[in-house]
Enzyme design. Structure first.
Site, PDB file in Angstrom:
ATOM      1  N   HIS A 156       0.825  -1.205   0.000  1.00  0.00           N
ATOM      2  CA  HIS A 156       0.000   0.000   0.000  1.00  0.00           C
ATOM      3  C   HIS A 156       0.867   1.266   0.000  1.00  0.00           C
ATOM      4  O   HIS A 156       0.668   2.164  -0.820  1.00  0.00           O
ATOM      5  CB  HIS A 156      -0.919  -0.004   1.223  1.00  0.00           C
ATOM      6  CG  HIS A 156      -1.857   1.159   1.254  1.00  0.00           C
ATOM      7  ND1 HIS A 156      -3.066   1.148   0.598  1.00  0.00           N
ATOM      8  CD2 HIS A 156      -1.756   2.382   1.835  1.00  0.00           C
ATOM      9  CE1 HIS A 156      -3.663   2.317   0.778  1.00  0.00           C
ATOM     10  NE2 HIS A 156      -2.895   3.080   1.529  1.00  0.00           N
ATOM     11  N   HIS A 172       3.036   6.080  -1.746  1.00  0.00           N
ATOM     12  CA  HIS A 172       3.697   7.231  -1.116  1.00  0.00           C
ATOM     13  C   HIS A 172       5.211   7.140  -1.237  1.00  0.00           C
ATOM     14  O   HIS A 172       5.920   7.533  -0.318  1.00  0.00           O
ATOM     15  CB  HIS A 172       3.301   7.313   0.361  1.00  0.00           C
ATOM     16  CG  HIS A 172       1.827   7.526   0.562  1.00  0.00           C
ATOM     17  ND1 HIS A 172       1.196   8.719   0.281  1.00  0.00           N
ATOM     18  CD2 HIS A 172       0.850   6.689   0.989  1.00  0.00           C
ATOM     19  CE1 HIS A 172      -0.096   8.608   0.546  1.00  0.00           C
ATOM     20  NE2 HIS A 172      -0.330   7.392   0.971  1.00  0.00           N
ATOM     21  N   LYS A 218      -4.812   9.611  -8.382  1.00  0.00           N
ATOM     22  CA  LYS A 218      -4.487   9.901  -6.985  1.00  0.00           C
ATOM     23  C   LYS A 218      -4.722  11.397  -6.825  1.00  0.00           C
ATOM     24  O   LYS A 218      -3.875  12.220  -7.219  1.00  0.00           O
ATOM     25  CB  LYS A 218      -3.019   9.533  -6.685  1.00  0.00           C
ATOM     26  CG  LYS A 218      -2.581   9.821  -5.256  1.00  0.00           C
ATOM     27  CD  LYS A 218      -3.025   8.756  -4.288  1.00  0.00           C
ATOM     28  CE  LYS A 218      -2.549   9.036  -2.866  1.00  0.00           C
ATOM     29  NZ  LYS A 218      -3.067   8.078  -1.900  1.00  0.00           N
TER      30      LYS A 218
END
Length: 283
Positions: A156, A172, A218
């Site tokens: 993730h 990220h 995103k």
């Protein structure tokens, strides 16, 4: 405003000071911020604040360093769509262990381990500590709306996932962003700012941005840029084990940062990322 955690800030400063593999902006890499991202969620909208890629240059020799090499080998081990069960091969398990072995030899991870042992949050034995890291980051669990294990903290946060094919969740990490952009899978849409956030610039190591990946968008993501995999791994592990409130404010270098760290069942990382609150200009 949450009070900055002094003790944790001192630790993060120590991690930062010992991140020997961090890249230097303008020297080891260059980014092009271009315009501010629009508010639209559409992939092919006219609100694109950036006509060119985010990264204009990265010295890829750095990717030959052991921790970078081990990290990059993990990025292609995942099925991005949540709901698709992950099949973990023995080779992939071996790659996960190799990555953990490589980062555990770095100053940043050694500092984090020592602190966690002192706080009785991690076992002193290195093998047991590695098992703890494996559980936090690599053990699979079922994300929302799925009945089968289809996600992990590592996937993730560092790799990124898509939900319903249209929305990008997680993602990220700057190395994955750079590599995916180079392959043509990422369309950088511009930087994100709100009324309270500091203006970005190309020498800061934290950036909020919007991008599309594959067929998903995103709308707003926040990432460290140019730091080593071991720095992020050490920092996020510290915050996960140390902070029950899922948001912790730390000050280090020129940055006031909120680290968001959501738990999954208290055993795994759900998501974690930095939010830049304030930037103190270097004197």
């Amino acid at each position: 405003m949450i009070e900055s955690d002094r003790e944790l800030s001192a630790m993060v400063q120590e991690l930062w000071d010992n991140d020997v593999n961090r890249l230097k902006p303008g020297k080891d890499y260059r980014i092009s911020l271009q315009g501010k991202a629009g508010d639209s969620m559409a992939i092919n909208d006219n609100n694109d604040g950036a006509g060119y890629p985010l990264f204009t240059f990265v010295n890829e020799n750095i990717f030959k360093k052991e921790t970078f090499l081990a990290f990059i080998s993990l990025l292609d081990n995942y099925e991005s769509d949540t709901g698709e069960p992950e099949i973990v091969t023995p080779e992939e398990v071996a790659e996960n262990h190799k990555f953990l072995d490589s980062i555990m030899q770095t100053p940043t991870m050694k500092i984090a381990h020592k602190y966690l042992v002192e706080k009785h949050l991690s076992p002193k034995d290195e093998t047991q500590f590695k098992e703890q890291l494996y559980r936090i980051w690599f053990e699979l669990y079922a994300r929302r709306g799925s009945s089968r294990p289809d996600s992990s903290g590592f996937e993730h946060v560092f790799v990124g996932e898509t939900r319903g094919g249209r929305t990008v969740i997680g993602f990220h990490n700057w190395i994955q962003l750079y590599l995916q952009e180079k392959l043509g899978h990422i369309d950088y849409k511009g930087y994100s700012v709100n009324a309270n956030s500091p203006q970005p610039d190309e020498n800061k190591h934290i950036l909020a941005l919007q991008f599309s990946w594959k067929n998903g968008i995103k709308p707003k993501g926040s990432i460290f840029i140019g730091v080593s995999p071991e720095f992020e791994f050490a920092l996020y592990t510290l915050c996960f084990l140390n902070s029950p409130n899922e948001r912790v404010k730390v000050q280090f270098s020129f940055y006031d940062v909120e680290i968001v760290c959501h738990h999954y069942n208290q055993k795994h990382i759900g998501t974690t990322y930095p939010v830049l609150l304030r930037y103190q200009k270097p004197q």
